[in-house]
Each structure stands twice: as C-alpha cells, then as structure tokens.
Design a protein around this motif. Structure first.
Motif, PDB file in Angstrom:
ATOM      1  N   PHE A 172       0.834  -1.199   0.000  1.00 11.79           N
ATOM      2  CA  PHE A 172       0.000   0.000   0.000  1.00 11.79           C
ATOM      3  C   PHE A 172       0.876   1.259   0.000  1.00 11.79           C
ATOM      4  O   PHE A 172       0.631   2.202  -0.750  1.00 11.79           O
ATOM      5  N   LEU A 173       1.925   1.241   0.815  1.00  9.65           N
ATOM      6  CA  LEU A 173       2.854   2.380   0.853  1.00  9.65           C
ATOM      7  C   LEU A 173       3.573   2.538  -0.483  1.00  9.65           C
ATOM      8  O   LEU A 173       3.745   3.658  -0.982  1.00  9.65           O
ATOM      9  N   ALA A 229       2.528   1.632  -3.485  1.00  7.94           N
ATOM     10  CA  ALA A 229       1.605   2.135  -4.497  1.00  7.94           C
ATOM     11  C   ALA A 229       1.432   3.646  -4.368  1.00  7.94           C
ATOM     12  O   ALA A 229       1.379   4.373  -5.371  1.00  7.94           O
ATOM     13  N   THR A 230       1.371   4.129  -3.139  1.00  8.90           N
ATOM     14  CA  THR A 230       1.224   5.563  -2.899  1.00  8.90           C
ATOM     15  C   THR A 230       2.449   6.334  -3.383  1.00  8.90           C
ATOM     16  O   THR A 230       2.334   7.382  -4.021  1.00  8.90           O
ATOM     17  N   VAL A 231       3.630   5.789  -3.107  1.00 13.32           N
ATOM     18  CA  VAL A 231       4.879   6.438  -3.544  1.00 13.32           C
ATOM     19  C   VAL A 231       4.963   6.488  -5.055  1.00 13.32           C
ATOM     20  O   VAL A 231       5.269   7.530  -5.647  1.00 13.32           O
ATOM     21  N   LEU A 232       4.699   5.373  -5.724  1.00  8.71           N
ATOM     22  CA  LEU A 232       4.811   5.318  -7.185  1.00  8.71           C
ATOM     23  C   LEU A 232       3.821   6.257  -7.854  1.00  8.71           C
ATOM     24  O   LEU A 232       4.122   6.871  -8.880  1.00  8.71           O
ATOM     25  N   SER A 233       2.638   6.400  -7.279  1.00  8.04           N
ATOM     26  CA  SER A 233       1.611   7.259  -7.870  1.00  8.04           C
ATOM     27  C   SER A 233       2.010   8.726  -7.879  1.00  8.04           C
ATOM     28  O   SER A 233       1.501   9.510  -8.679  1.00  8.04           O
ATOM     29  N   GLU A 234       2.922   9.111  -6.967  1.00 17.05           N
ATOM     30  CA  GLU A 234       3.337  10.508  -6.860  1.00 17.05           C
ATOM     31  C   GLU A 234       4.501  10.852  -7.782  1.00 17.05           C
ATOM     32  O   GLU A 234       4.853  12.018  -7.933  1.00 17.05           O
ATOM     33  N   LEU A 235       5.126   9.837  -8.417  1.00 12.86           N
ATOM     34  CA  LEU A 235       6.278  10.088  -9.285  1.00 12.86           C
ATOM     35  C   LEU A 235       5.819  10.413 -10.701  1.00 12.86           C
ATOM     36  O   LEU A 235       4.832   9.864 -11.185  1.00 12.86           O
ATOM     37  N   SER A 236       6.562  11.284 -11.388  1.00 12.92           N
ATOM     38  CA  SER A 236       6.247  11.594 -12.777  1.00 12.92           C
ATOM     39  C   SER A 236       6.628  10.404 -13.660  1.00 12.92           C
ATOM     40  O   SER A 236       7.485   9.594 -13.307  1.00 12.92           O
ATOM     41  N   THR A 237       6.005  10.318 -14.841  1.00 17.94           N
ATOM     42  CA  THR A 237       6.281   9.214 -15.764  1.00 17.94           C
ATOM     43  C   THR A 237       7.751   9.210 -16.188  1.00 17.94           C
ATOM     44  O   THR A 237       8.368   8.150 -16.312  1.00 17.94           O
ATOM     45  N   GLU A 238       8.329  10.391 -16.421  1.00 13.10           N
ATOM     46  CA  GLU A 238       9.711  10.474 -16.874  1.00 13.10           C
ATOM     47  C   GLU A 238      10.679   9.879 -15.858  1.00 13.10           C
ATOM     48  O   GLU A 238      11.700   9.281 -16.202  1.00 13.10           O
ATOM     49  N   VAL A 239      10.348  10.053 -14.573  1.00 14.98           N
ATOM     50  CA  VAL A 239      11.193   9.505 -13.513  1.00 14.98           C
ATOM     51  C   VAL A 239      10.829   8.053 -13.227  1.00 14.98           C
ATOM     52  O   VAL A 239      11.689   7.193 -13.046  1.00 14.98           O
ATOM     53  N   ALA A 240       9.525   7.763 -13.225  1.00 21.07           N
ATOM     54  CA  ALA A 240       9.059   6.444 -12.804  1.00 21.07           C
ATOM     55  C   ALA A 240       9.417   5.339 -13.784  1.00 21.07           C
ATOM     56  O   ALA A 240       9.751   4.226 -13.377  1.00 21.07           O
ATOM     57  N   VAL A 264       9.404  -5.200   2.993  1.00 23.23           N
ATOM     58  CA  VAL A 264      10.294  -4.856   1.875  1.00 23.23           C
ATOM     59  C   VAL A 264       9.763  -5.433   0.565  1.00 23.23           C
ATOM     60  O   VAL A 264       9.693  -4.740  -0.457  1.00 23.23           O
ATOM     61  N   ALA A 265       9.381  -6.710   0.596  1.00 16.74           N
ATOM     62  CA  ALA A 265       8.893  -7.363  -0.627  1.00 16.74           C
ATOM     63  C   ALA A 265       7.607  -6.708  -1.123  1.00 16.74           C
ATOM     64  O   ALA A 265       7.421  -6.513  -2.327  1.00 16.74           O
ATOM     65  N   GLY A 266       6.711  -6.338  -0.197  1.00 21.48           N
ATOM     66  CA  GLY A 266       5.466  -5.692  -0.586  1.00 21.48           C
ATOM     67  C   GLY A 266       5.708  -4.313  -1.190  1.00 21.48           C
ATOM     68  O   GLY A 266       5.079  -3.935  -2.187  1.00 21.48           O
ATOM     69  N   PHE A 267       6.627  -3.549  -0.595  1.00 19.89           N
ATOM     70  CA  PHE A 267       6.950  -2.216  -1.111  1.00 19.89           C
ATOM     71  C   PHE A 267       7.528  -2.310  -2.517  1.00 19.89           C
ATOM     72  O   PHE A 267       7.130  -1.585  -3.428  1.00 19.89           O
ATOM     73  N   LEU A 268       8.495  -3.220  -2.713  1.00 16.35           N
ATOM     74  CA  LEU A 268       9.100  -3.404  -4.028  1.00 16.35           C
ATOM     75  C   LEU A 268       8.081  -3.910  -5.042  1.00 16.35           C
ATOM     76  O   LEU A 268       8.139  -3.566  -6.223  1.00 16.35           O
ATOM     77  N   ASP A 269       7.150  -4.741  -4.592  1.00 18.46           N
ATOM     78  CA  ASP A 269       6.151  -5.297  -5.496  1.00 18.46           C
ATOM     79  C   ASP A 269       5.289  -4.197  -6.107  1.00 18.46           C
ATOM     80  O   ASP A 269       4.991  -4.221  -7.303  1.00 18.46           O
ATOM     81  N   ALA A 270       4.903  -3.231  -5.291  1.00 17.64           N
ATOM     82  CA  ALA A 270       4.059  -2.147  -5.790  1.00 17.64           C
ATOM     83  C   ALA A 270       4.849  -1.146  -6.621  1.00 17.64           C
ATOM     84  O   ALA A 270       4.403  -0.706  -7.682  1.00 17.64           O
ATOM     85  N   THR A 271       6.047  -0.770  -6.165  1.00 19.31           N
ATOM     86  CA  THR A 271       6.830   0.239  -6.884  1.00 19.31           C
ATOM     87  C   THR A 271       7.463  -0.331  -8.150  1.00 19.31           C
ATOM     88  O   THR A 271       7.667   0.389  -9.124  1.00 19.31           O
ATOM     89  N   GLY A 272       7.777  -1.627  -8.158  1.00 15.14           N
ATOM     90  CA  GLY A 272       8.408  -2.231  -9.327  1.00 15.14           C
ATOM     91  C   GLY A 272       7.448  -2.983 -10.209  1.00 15.14           C
ATOM     92  O   GLY A 272       7.844  -3.515 -11.245  1.00 15.14           O
ATOM     93  N   GLY A 273       6.161  -3.055  -9.813  1.00 18.92           N
ATOM     94  CA  GLY A 273       5.203  -3.815 -10.592  1.00 18.92           C
ATOM     95  C   GLY A 273       5.363  -5.305 -10.387  1.00 18.92           C
ATOM     96  O   GLY A 273       4.705  -6.129 -11.003  1.00 18.92           O
ATOM     97  N   GLY A 311      -4.288   1.095  -2.874  1.00 13.33           N
ATOM     98  CA  GLY A 311      -3.391   2.242  -2.872  1.00 13.33           C
ATOM     99  C   GLY A 311      -3.398   2.984  -4.193  1.00 13.33           C
ATOM    100  O   GLY A 311      -3.456   4.220  -4.238  1.00 13.33           O
ATOM    101  N   PHE A 312      -3.356   2.230  -5.298  1.00 15.64           N
ATOM    102  CA  PHE A 312      -3.372   2.862  -6.619  1.00 15.64           C
ATOM    103  C   PHE A 312      -4.715   3.537  -6.903  1.00 15.64           C
ATOM    104  O   PHE A 312      -4.762   4.650  -7.433  1.00 15.64           O
TER     105      PHE A 312
END
Length: 304
Positions: A85-86, A88-99, A143-152, A192-193
């Motif tokens: 959940f955390l 997904a929230t972090v990734l949603s705030e990043l711009s496409t160029e950075v993400a 850690v695994a959950g955070f990476l799963d959301a931010t890395g897809g 989160g997304f």
C-alpha cells in the motif's frame, strides 16, 4: 482484439511461471506493459488488479494440492500488504519520466537476482521443518510488498528466494505460501493505486485479459510445481526480465544509447542468458542423476 488475446496469453504464461516458481507474474506482466508504453503507475495498477483474481485462484489451487503453510501466509502477508500500500502511494506521486526508468531499474535488479540465484545456487534442501520466526518474516514482507508495488513485481522474486534460502520449508510449500499470501499484497496495492490515481490510465479490458489468462493457468501451475525444474525455469524467466528492462533503460532519457551501442549490449546479454540456461540445464541433469543413484548406493552393504 489482437492486443487483448496477446495480453491473455501473456497472463497465462506469466501465471504458469509464477505458480510453479513462486515469482515473476508481476515482473513479467509489468515489463510487457512498460514495453507497450503504459504509464508505470497504471501498469502496476493493472497488474495488481488482475492479481486479485489470479492469486485467489492460485492460492486455492495450492491449498488443494497441500502446498500452503497458513502460519507463514499470515506472518508475511499482513506486513506485505502494508508495504505494498505504501509502495503504491509512492509510485503514484512520481512523474512518468522519472518512474519509467526507475521501475525498469528495479525490475532489472530483480531479474539479475532471479537469474543468478537459480542459475548458480538452485534450491537448498536442508534445514526443512525448522520454524520461521515473525522477526524474519515481518521485515521481509514489508520490503517485498513495497518493491512489489513500486516495481510492478517483487513479492515473489524477494520472498520466494528468501524463504528457500532459509531451508526451513519444502520448495513446494514456499511457492504455495508466497502465491497465497500475494492475494493480500495485490488487494492492498490495488487500493493504494485506486485511492491515489482513481481509474486514470487503467484499461479494465487489459485487466480482464490478464485475469482470464491467469485464471486458466493457476490450477495447472499448482500441479506443475511438483514436476517442473525450478532451477531452469528461474534462469529462463530472469533472462527475459533482464533483456526487456535493459531495452527500456537504453531507450530512456537517462542513457539514450545509440543503435550500435544497443546492439552490442543485446548480443552480450543474449550470450549471457544462453550461458545461464545451459549451466542450469547441466546442473539440473547432474542433480537428477545424483538423486537417482542414491537408492542404489543405500542398498549396498556397508563394509566392516
């Protein structure tokens, strides 16, 4: 229609791998969506929405075949849901160029880890049956959950090798427990997304296509986990992830590599991938011969 069929086939293949190896559905599916030009957050959201259904079916199938340790599912799944959940929230705030390049970099690291882990080390088989403590499973889940959301993807590539490396669970129960607990991760990441993005950029027909393919493959994979060589499969999947995400990075503004440079990199990567597969196949065949010879050796009389 052609795109939907291809996505369904991709979902089927990814779930076959994930259900038999305990990883790579999210990483493989997200890599494909990024290659198609999808926004990183929308790509991860699409995959996680589909995973709600596929992980539910996969968990039920693994449970039916006796591949699930429910104590481990609870201890790692709840912190995994918080981490996703955390993330997904972090990734949603990043711009496409950075993400986009950032996600590819995370996926690239996971791909290198998966390929090297299964190519050179295979699966540990000692220490089976010793308990796994919450102080190990809780941070691992976060850690695994955070990476799963931010890395897809990342729940399986992080969680499965960590549990296998502990040597305290049978490989089939590691895979079944990770796949089952991923349902909680998928639900939390999707919430989160949706809370951060709404439905912006999410194609629900694509979600349905991934879901259909995954639902077909889930029960088959739960059965195949008993017979497929995970070592070879891990090397193959790791190579796919590695090559695809290097391609994304080479085309990004971070690198913007020339055509000749990209060609050289691809040749080296394919050569590395082929070598890893050859090594894994030889190691698997060697292990099979060693295991086949053990009963005969045990029957020989002991000299005194």
């Amino acid at each position: 229609m052609r795109t939907l069929i291809l996505l369904a086939l991709a979902g089927l293949g990814a779930q076959l791998v994930d259900g038999s190896l305990g990883m790579a559905y999210g990483v493989t599916s997200t890599t494909l969506l990024l290659a198609m030009g999808t926004n990183p957050a929308a790509a991860s959201a699409t995959v996680h929405l589909a995973e709600i259904g596929t992980t539910l079916m996969s968990g039920a199938s693994h449970w039916r075949f006796g591949n699930v340790d429910w104590k481990v599912v609870g201890k790692i799944g709840v912190p995994g849901a918080i981490g996703s959940f955390l993330g997904a929230t972090v990734l949603s705030e990043l711009s496409t160029e950075v993400a986009a390049p950032l996600m590819s970099l995370i996926l690239l690291g996971l791909g290198v880890y998966v390929m090297s882990r299964f190519t050179f080390r295979g699966l540990p088989k000692d220490r089976v049956g010793l308990p796994l403590r919450r102080r190990f499973l809780t941070p691992l889940g976060l850690v695994a959950g955070f990476l799963d959301a931010t890395g897809g993807g990342g729940w399986g590539p992080v969680g499965t090798p960590a549990l296998l490396a502990s040597g305290r669970m049978e490989p089939r129960k590691v895979i079944g427990s990770i796949d089952t607990s991923e349902f909680l991760v998928a639900v939390a990441a999707s919430l989160g997304f949706l809370l951060s993005l709404g439905s912006q950029g999410i194609d629900f027909m694509w979600v349905a296509a991934f879901l259909v393919g995954g639902l077909i493959a889930a029960p088959i994979a739960a059965w195949l986990v008993r017979i497929l060589p995970p070592r070879v499969l891990g090397s193959a999947v790791g190579g796919v992830i590695l090559v695809t995400n290097v391609r994304t990075l080479l085309k990004s503004d971070w690198i913007a590599a020339s055509g000749s440079t990209s060609a050289i990199v691809y040749v080296l990567l394919y050569a590395l991938w082929a070598a890893a597969l050859a090594y894994s196949i030889r190691a698997h065949l060697k292990e099979g011969k060693a295991e086949a010879s053990e009963p005969a050796e045990e029957r020989q009389p002991v000299s005194t």
